[in-house]
Design a protein around this motif. Structure first.
Motif, PDB file in Angstrom:
ATOM      1  N   PRO A 165     -38.291 -20.069  73.786  1.00 20.91           N
ATOM      2  CA  PRO A 165     -38.741 -18.663  73.406  1.00 20.91           C
ATOM      3  C   PRO A 165     -37.483 -17.543  73.835  1.00 20.91           C
ATOM      4  N   PHE A 166     -37.253 -16.518  73.288  1.00 21.53           N
ATOM      5  CA  PHE A 166     -36.468 -15.436  73.460  1.00 21.53           C
ATOM      6  C   PHE A 166     -36.325 -15.161  74.912  1.00 21.53           C
ATOM      7  N   GLU A 167     -37.635 -14.992  75.628  1.00 19.94           N
ATOM      8  CA  GLU A 167     -37.477 -14.864  76.966  1.00 19.94           C
ATOM      9  C   GLU A 167     -36.710 -15.477  77.759  1.00 19.94           C
ATOM     10  N   ALA A 168     -36.543 -16.714  77.383  1.00 18.66           N
ATOM     11  CA  ALA A 168     -35.807 -17.779  78.225  1.00 18.66           C
ATOM     12  C   ALA A 168     -34.362 -17.343  77.991  1.00 18.66           C
ATOM     13  N   VAL A 169     -33.938 -16.794  76.934  1.00 17.80           N
ATOM     14  CA  VAL A 169     -32.504 -16.399  76.842  1.00 17.80           C
ATOM     15  C   VAL A 169     -32.290 -14.932  77.828  1.00 17.80           C
ATOM     16  N   LEU A 170     -33.234 -14.084  77.687  1.00 18.45           N
ATOM     17  CA  LEU A 170     -33.176 -12.860  78.542  1.00 18.45           C
ATOM     18  C   LEU A 170     -33.143 -13.378  80.064  1.00 18.45           C
ATOM     19  N   ALA A 171     -33.909 -14.429  80.518  1.00 17.26           N
ATOM     20  CA  ALA A 171     -33.768 -14.789  81.900  1.00 17.26           C
ATOM     21  C   ALA A 171     -32.879 -15.219  82.233  1.00 17.26           C
ATOM     22  N   ASP A 172     -31.991 -16.035  81.388  1.00 14.16           N
ATOM     23  CA  ASP A 172     -30.474 -16.479  81.634  1.00 14.16           C
ATOM     24  C   ASP A 172     -29.624 -15.512  81.659  1.00 14.16           C
ATOM     25  N   LEU A 173     -29.900 -14.469  80.892  1.00 14.15           N
ATOM     26  CA  LEU A 173     -29.027 -13.252  80.802  1.00 14.15           C
ATOM     27  C   LEU A 173     -28.724 -12.845  82.321  1.00 14.15           C
ATOM     28  N   ASP A 174     -29.904 -12.645  82.847  1.00 10.82           N
ATOM     29  CA  ASP A 174     -29.933 -12.110  84.161  1.00 10.82           C
ATOM     30  C   ASP A 174     -29.464 -13.162  85.436  1.00 10.82           C
ATOM     31  N   ARG A 175     -29.891 -14.208  85.085  1.00  9.48           N
ATOM     32  CA  ARG A 175     -29.653 -15.329  86.244  1.00  9.48           C
ATOM     33  C   ARG A 175     -28.232 -15.999  85.978  1.00  9.48           C
ATOM     34  N   VAL A 176     -27.505 -15.977  84.806  1.00 13.76           N
ATOM     35  CA  VAL A 176     -26.330 -16.679  84.785  1.00 13.76           C
ATOM     36  C   VAL A 176     -25.376 -15.627  84.179  1.00 13.76           C
TER      37      VAL A 176
ATOM     38  N   ALA B 158     -28.419   2.258  83.027  1.00 13.96           N
ATOM     39  CA  ALA B 158     -28.851   3.045  84.145  1.00 13.96           C
ATOM     40  C   ALA B 158     -28.810   2.680  85.502  1.00 13.96           C
ATOM     41  N   GLY B 159     -28.906   1.186  85.666  1.00 17.31           N
ATOM     42  CA  GLY B 159     -28.597   0.781  87.056  1.00 17.31           C
ATOM     43  C   GLY B 159     -27.364   0.069  87.264  1.00 17.31           C
ATOM     44  N   ILE B 160     -26.271   0.501  86.739  1.00 16.27           N
ATOM     45  CA  ILE B 160     -25.236  -0.360  86.461  1.00 16.27           C
ATOM     46  C   ILE B 160     -24.328  -0.164  87.950  1.00 16.27           C
ATOM     47  N   GLU B 161     -24.794   0.946  88.504  1.00 10.58           N
ATOM     48  CA  GLU B 161     -23.945   1.129  90.022  1.00 10.58           C
ATOM     49  C   GLU B 161     -24.430   0.387  90.913  1.00 10.58           C
ATOM     50  N   ALA B 162     -25.395  -0.436  90.698  1.00 10.75           N
ATOM     51  CA  ALA B 162     -25.954  -1.534  91.575  1.00 10.75           C
ATOM     52  C   ALA B 162     -25.041  -2.466  91.769  1.00 10.75           C
ATOM     53  N   HIS B 163     -24.292  -2.904  90.744  1.00 10.27           N
ATOM     54  CA  HIS B 163     -23.495  -4.173  90.647  1.00 10.27           C
ATOM     55  C   HIS B 163     -22.010  -3.797  91.297  1.00 10.27           C
ATOM     56  N   PRO B 164     -21.572  -4.906  91.648  1.00 13.53           N
ATOM     57  CA  PRO B 164     -20.137  -4.787  91.987  1.00 13.53           C
ATOM     58  C   PRO B 164     -19.266  -4.800  90.914  1.00 13.53           C
ATOM     59  N   VAL B 165     -18.086  -3.693  90.772  1.00 16.84           N
ATOM     60  CA  VAL B 165     -17.698  -3.404  89.830  1.00 16.84           C
ATOM     61  C   VAL B 165     -17.030  -4.492  89.019  1.00 16.84           C
TER      62      VAL B 165
ATOM     63  N   GLN C  70     -37.424  -5.387  73.434  1.00 19.18           N
ATOM     64  CA  GLN C  70     -36.978  -6.050  74.932  1.00 19.18           C
ATOM     65  C   GLN C  70     -35.610  -5.681  75.188  1.00 19.18           C
ATOM     66  N   VAL C  71     -34.693  -6.145  74.235  1.00 16.08           N
ATOM     67  CA  VAL C  71     -33.183  -6.282  74.262  1.00 16.08           C
ATOM     68  C   VAL C  71     -32.684  -4.718  74.626  1.00 16.08           C
ATOM     69  N   VAL C  72     -33.362  -3.878  73.540  1.00 19.97           N
ATOM     70  CA  VAL C  72     -32.934  -2.246  73.994  1.00 19.97           C
ATOM     71  C   VAL C  72     -33.323  -2.083  75.374  1.00 19.97           C
ATOM     72  N   ASP C  73     -34.304  -2.248  75.448  1.00 21.47           N
ATOM     73  CA  ASP C  73     -34.892  -1.923  77.102  1.00 21.47           C
ATOM     74  C   ASP C  73     -33.963  -2.662  78.181  1.00 21.47           C
ATOM     75  N   TRP C  74     -33.542  -3.806  77.854  1.00 25.57           N
ATOM     76  CA  TRP C  74     -32.573  -4.455  78.864  1.00 25.57           C
ATOM     77  C   TRP C  74     -31.397  -3.538  78.878  1.00 25.57           C
ATOM     78  N   ILE C  75     -30.704  -3.182  77.740  1.00 27.81           N
ATOM     79  CA  ILE C  75     -29.689  -2.554  77.757  1.00 27.81           C
ATOM     80  C   ILE C  75     -29.869  -1.333  78.382  1.00 27.81           C
ATOM     81  N   ALA C  76     -30.718  -0.394  78.088  1.00 26.60           N
ATOM     82  CA  ALA C  76     -30.913   0.748  78.665  1.00 26.60           C
ATOM     83  C   ALA C  76     -31.137   0.665  80.207  1.00 26.60           C
ATOM     84  N   ASP C  77     -31.794  -0.392  80.698  1.00 30.12           N
ATOM     85  CA  ASP C  77     -31.986  -0.512  82.267  1.00 30.12           C
ATOM     86  C   ASP C  77     -30.768  -1.004  82.835  1.00 30.12           C
ATOM     87  N   TYR C  78     -29.981  -1.723  82.116  1.00 38.37           N
ATOM     88  CA  TYR C  78     -28.642  -2.170  82.630  1.00 38.37           C
ATOM     89  C   TYR C  78     -27.742  -0.908  82.962  1.00 38.37           C
TER      90      TYR C  78
END
Length: 481
Positions: free
Chosen positions: A52-63, A22-29, A12-20
């Motif tokens: 659960p670790f899913e809660a950590v990943l959720a807060d990674l996106d949210r916070v 790949a989509g980094i240009e969607a974020h303000p610099v 899940q973490v590797v997928d999150w990093i890869a998606d991040y």
């Protein structure tokens, strides 16, 4: 966390990093967060029960993500790059997974010996002299530090040890010692002088050429002579290859000749630009290093596709450094150390503990090869040259030259304003640009005037990103058309 749980969440973490990535240009610099936003979104107290670790990943996106300034964004131009490549990230993951504490050879022989090989590889790639490597008969060698600031501190401690015959390192400073930098030298050297007890008041600022901003050897020699006449002990000169402000290059050979004649340690800080020597056509930046440098540092974590932190420090003679830093408590005594046949890197750095940093540099070099590393550096230089061409062709802007690497410094020309008002207008323009989220620049000051700094080096930056940045800069310009 069991191995199977780790396997699942690791994917899940590797997928999150890869998606991040790949989509980094969607974020303000640059992060749009206000001070306190991240803290306010986090609980005031730690959880009583595990989550659960899913809660950590959720807060990674949210916070966390809203509070991130995206250093890997192709329109991140503010500071020198902090390259994070796939192979280096995976190398860092392997280091974390092994959990090695490589303070001495015996605590993991591979941690030490892989490092000795990879820093020798890098020295070869950069065309550095053999006496900086662990080649047979060499008294020198290389070590991975966390940053160029630590490298400068280690070099200064070694210089003090040599200047005092081992006494300053062992018994504290005796008398007044002096260090020599220019106005363009990184502040790390002054901090090192404070830490060692030399004091900022004993750091001498050598004059620079008004055009190139390179240190003037004649003024260096004069300042050293004046300090000797006043009873001080000159210790170290720091020459820079690629200063932080404008990437000025000090004349290492001429400075080195002064150091040789006066008996000073020459430390060459090539933190940003040193890795450019992976390209044979850039080897001119090494002029004087082989003949005169006592220590040399560069940062693969800036421009050589190796994620932070990874600075390589080489010394021509490791004895003063080891003498200055070696302390052997009983708990570290072991047969290998006492044999004298191994390198104990604890004696090559400030801290005792050390991570297995060599894995990420090893991974990056193996993945890209010399050919790929050269292509990355050449791309950055070419893109910067293209952007400089835009600036040069627009009479409303002034280009600072020379600009031999991946940094372009320039300023808008304002009509009818004094210097203070010009600077205020330029800084206001900079804030508008950075607030837009479309790009991120920084600034420096030369001869009292503010310059904008645009540093190229993120692996995904392409010409269209530079063209878009130039369009945005021209839109924000408030001077005459």
């Amino acid at each position: 966390m069991t191995p199977e749980e780790f396997r699942a969440h690791g994917k899940q973490v590797v997928d999150w990093i890869a998606d991040y990535l790949a989509g980094i240009e969607a974020h303000p610099v640059r992060s749009q967060s206000a001070p306190g936003d991240v803290r306010a979104a986090l609980p005031a107290h730690p959880p009583e029960r595990g989550e659960p670790f899913e809660a950590v990943l959720a807060d990674l996106d949210r916070v966390v993500l809203p509070g991130i300034t995206h250093w890997q964004h192709p329109s991140f131009f503010a500071y020198f790059p902090a390259n994070a490549s796939g192979p280096a990230i995976l190398g860092d993951l392997l280091s974390s997974g092994l959990g090695v504490q490589g303070m001495v050879w015996a605590t993991s022989p591979a941690c030490t010996e892989l490092e000795t090989v990879v820093v020798d590889w890098l020295a070869e790639l950069l065309g550095l002299p053999a006496h900086f490597t662990f080649a047979e008969g060499s008294a020198g060698g290389g070590v991975i530090q966390d940053s160029a600031s630590s490298a400068a501190l280690v070099a200064l401690l070694a210089a003090l040890d040599r200047a005092g015959g081992g006494v300053p390192a062992a018994a504290g400073l005796s008398g007044r010692h002096t260090v020599y930098v220019s106005s363009q030298t990184h502040s790390a050297v002054e901090k090192a002088a404070r830490i060692t007890g030399i004091g900022a008041e004993n750091v001498r600022i050598v004059d620079v050429d008004p055009h190139t901003l390179a240190m003037l050897p004649a003024d260096l020699d004069a300042k050293i002579a004046a300090d000797i006449a006043a009873g001080a002990t000159p210790v170290l000169v720091c020459a820079t290859v690629g200063t932080t402000g404008t990437t000025a290059v000090d004349p290492v050979a001429d400075i080195g000749a002064v150091c040789r004649d006066r008996g000073l340690w020459l430390h060459v800080d090539a933190a940003y630009a040193g890795v450019a020597a992976v390209c044979p056509e850039m080897r001119w930046i090494n002029d004087g290093v082989a003949e005169f440098a006592d220590s040399y540092a560069t940062n693969p974590h800036k421009w050589l596709l190796t994620n932070f932190d990874c600075t390589v420090l080489w010394v021509a003679d490791r004895a003063p450094m080891v003498d200055a830093l070696s302390i052997l408590p009983e708990f570290l005594r072991n047969t290998a150390t006492e044999s004298g046949e191994v390198i104990d890197y604890r004696d090559w750095q400030i801290s005792l503990g050390r991570r297995f940093r060599a894995l990420k540099l090893w991974s990056a070099i193996r993945w890209y090869g010399a050919e790929g590393l050269r292509a990355h550096i050449r791309s950055g230089i070419a893109l910067a040259a293209g952007f400089a061409g835009h600036v040069r062709a627009d009479e409303r802007f002034l280009l600072h030259e020379p600009h031999p690497f991946g940094l372009v410094c320039f300023r808008p020309l304002w009509t009818g304003l004094d210097v203070d008002a010009e600077n205020a207008a330029t800084l206001a323009m900079l804030e508008r640009l950075n607030d837009s989220g479309a790009l991120y620049l920084s600034h420096t000051k030369v001869s009292g005037r503010v310059l904008l700094r645009l540093a190229v080096g993120v692996p995904t930056t392409r010409r269209e990103h530079l063209d878009a940045a130039w369009d945005r800069i021209r839109e924000e310009y408030e001077g005459p058309a």
